[in-house]
Motif scaffolding. Structure first.
Motif, mmCIF file in Angstrom:
data_model
loop_
_atom_site.group_PDB
_atom_site.id
_atom_site.type_symbol
_atom_site.label_atom_id
_atom_site.label_comp_id
_atom_site.label_asym_id
_atom_site.label_seq_id
_atom_site.Cartn_x
_atom_site.Cartn_y
_atom_site.Cartn_z
ATOM 1 N N ILE A 1 0.840 -1.208 0.000
ATOM 2 C CA ILE A 1 0.000 0.000 0.000
ATOM 3 C C ILE A 1 0.870 1.251 0.000
ATOM 4 C CG2 ILE A 1 -1.555 1.387 1.442
ATOM 5 C CD1 ILE A 1 -2.946 -1.200 2.284
ATOM 6 N N LEU A 2 1.879 1.238 0.828
ATOM 7 C CA LEU A 2 2.757 2.408 0.915
ATOM 8 C C LEU A 2 3.522 2.627 -0.391
ATOM 9 C CD1 LEU A 2 4.057 1.954 4.563
ATOM 10 C CD2 LEU A 2 2.600 3.792 3.712
ATOM 11 N N LYS A 3 3.965 1.535 -0.996
ATOM 12 C CA LYS A 3 4.644 1.668 -2.288
ATOM 13 C C LYS A 3 3.695 2.268 -3.318
ATOM 14 C CE LYS A 3 8.214 -1.958 -2.193
ATOM 15 N NZ LYS A 3 8.610 -3.288 -2.707
ATOM 16 N N HIS A 4 2.460 1.789 -3.287
ATOM 17 C CA HIS A 4 1.462 2.286 -4.220
ATOM 18 C C HIS A 4 1.221 3.776 -4.000
ATOM 19 C CE1 HIS A 4 -2.581 2.412 -6.210
ATOM 20 N NE2 HIS A 4 -1.974 1.549 -7.004
ATOM 21 N N SER B 1 1.330 9.158 -5.491
ATOM 22 C CA SER B 1 1.186 10.312 -4.614
ATOM 23 C C SER B 1 0.096 10.053 -3.580
ATOM 24 C CB SER B 1 0.820 11.593 -5.372
ATOM 25 O OG SER B 1 1.941 12.117 -5.986
ATOM 26 N N CYS B 2 -1.103 9.856 -4.069
ATOM 27 C CA CYS B 2 -2.236 9.646 -3.176
ATOM 28 C C CYS B 2 -3.216 8.708 -3.849
ATOM 29 C CB CYS B 2 -2.944 10.971 -2.895
ATOM 30 S SG CYS B 2 -1.946 12.124 -1.942
ATOM 31 N N LYS C 1 -9.116 10.636 0.420
ATOM 32 C CA LYS C 1 -7.847 10.520 -0.284
ATOM 33 C C LYS C 1 -6.740 10.302 0.728
ATOM 34 C CE LYS C 1 -5.654 14.018 -2.335
ATOM 35 N NZ LYS C 1 -5.422 15.165 -3.251
ATOM 36 N N TYR C 2 -6.007 9.217 0.557
ATOM 37 C CA TYR C 2 -4.901 8.917 1.463
ATOM 38 C C TYR C 2 -3.584 9.274 0.818
ATOM 39 C CZ TYR C 2 -7.817 6.606 4.860
ATOM 40 O OH TYR C 2 -8.755 6.351 5.823
ATOM 41 N N CYS C 3 -2.744 9.885 1.639
ATOM 42 C CA CYS C 3 -1.419 10.271 1.175
ATOM 43 C C CYS C 3 -0.394 9.882 2.239
ATOM 44 C CB CYS C 3 -1.327 11.777 0.966
ATOM 45 S SG CYS C 3 -2.645 12.470 -0.035
ATOM 46 N N ILE C 4 0.833 9.798 1.811
ATOM 47 C CA ILE C 4 1.934 9.638 2.755
ATOM 48 C C ILE C 4 1.973 10.863 3.660
ATOM 49 C CG2 ILE C 4 4.443 9.468 2.979
ATOM 50 C CD1 ILE C 4 3.545 7.037 1.611
#
Lengths: 101, 101
Positions: free
Chosen positions: B32-35, B40-41, B81-84
């Motif tokens: 998920i984090l790589k994606h 970006s998000c 929307k999820y982002c790092i």
DNA sequence: ATTTCTTATCGCAAATATACGATTGGTTTT
DNA sequence: AAAACCAATCGTATATTTGCGATAAGAAAT
């Protein structure tokens, strides 16, 4: 845990990174590794004195670190000397490095 | 799990590092984090299509990543929307960096 | 051969993690 | 106001993790 019959296929680096992360996912194991990094190597008994945990518990954590490949045991009868496994340590290091870019 | 009445005192960095490692301790969360890093998000629904997992399972993994501080959700009704979370991402990055020297 | 020392393993209990389907909650559109 | 959409949460089942004390296994010393 109901699982899919067909387990998910991850990229190999993803599996490897997750496995290393899992080994690091407990403060005691982090602390053990830090201790090993300072001391170069040490015996199980040393750790039992450092941490307020039962000998069996320390042994279990060592086993997990060994299974993950981050440490290795060398027989120094009647003790066992544990050291960082440099090769795998470097692999883990570069996996985390490239993960965080 | 029988615990000590007096919990062990670790250095704060040790606890923090273990917490981040725990968040990374599952291949789906790594993926998920790589994606997120590529895209970006993205929205929860996007991930549900990428991974052969139930929506509730994805949501649970996102929750853990959010609790660890590695991602953040932004309301884009009716989606999220999820982002790092760059700030914490950098903290994690440097913790792992200094851990591996 | 017996005792001692060191570490691993077993057996148990409790907590946590993983997964799912079903339901709920919030927003937008109709 | 109702229907549709999206994501979170609930409830449940199972697996894994964490911890302990007790026991076993190995070599060393007596």
């Amino acid at each position: 845990m109901k699982r899919n019959l067909e387990p998910i296929e991850y990229k190999e680096n993803t599996e490897a990174l997750a496995k290393f992360a899992k080994a690091l996912a407990h403060p005691t194991r982090i602390a053990i590794l830090k201790h090993l990094d300072n001391q170069s190597c040490c015996f199980t008994g040393d750790l039992v004195e450092v941490f307020p945990l039962a000998q069996s518990t320390i042994s279990q954590h060592l086993k997990e670190l060994k299974n993950a490949g981050l440490i290795q045991g060398e027989l120094k009868p009647p003790k066992i000397k544990y050291c960082i496994n440099q090769e795998n340590w470097n692999i883990a290091k570069s996996l985390f490095q490239q993960f965080f870019e």
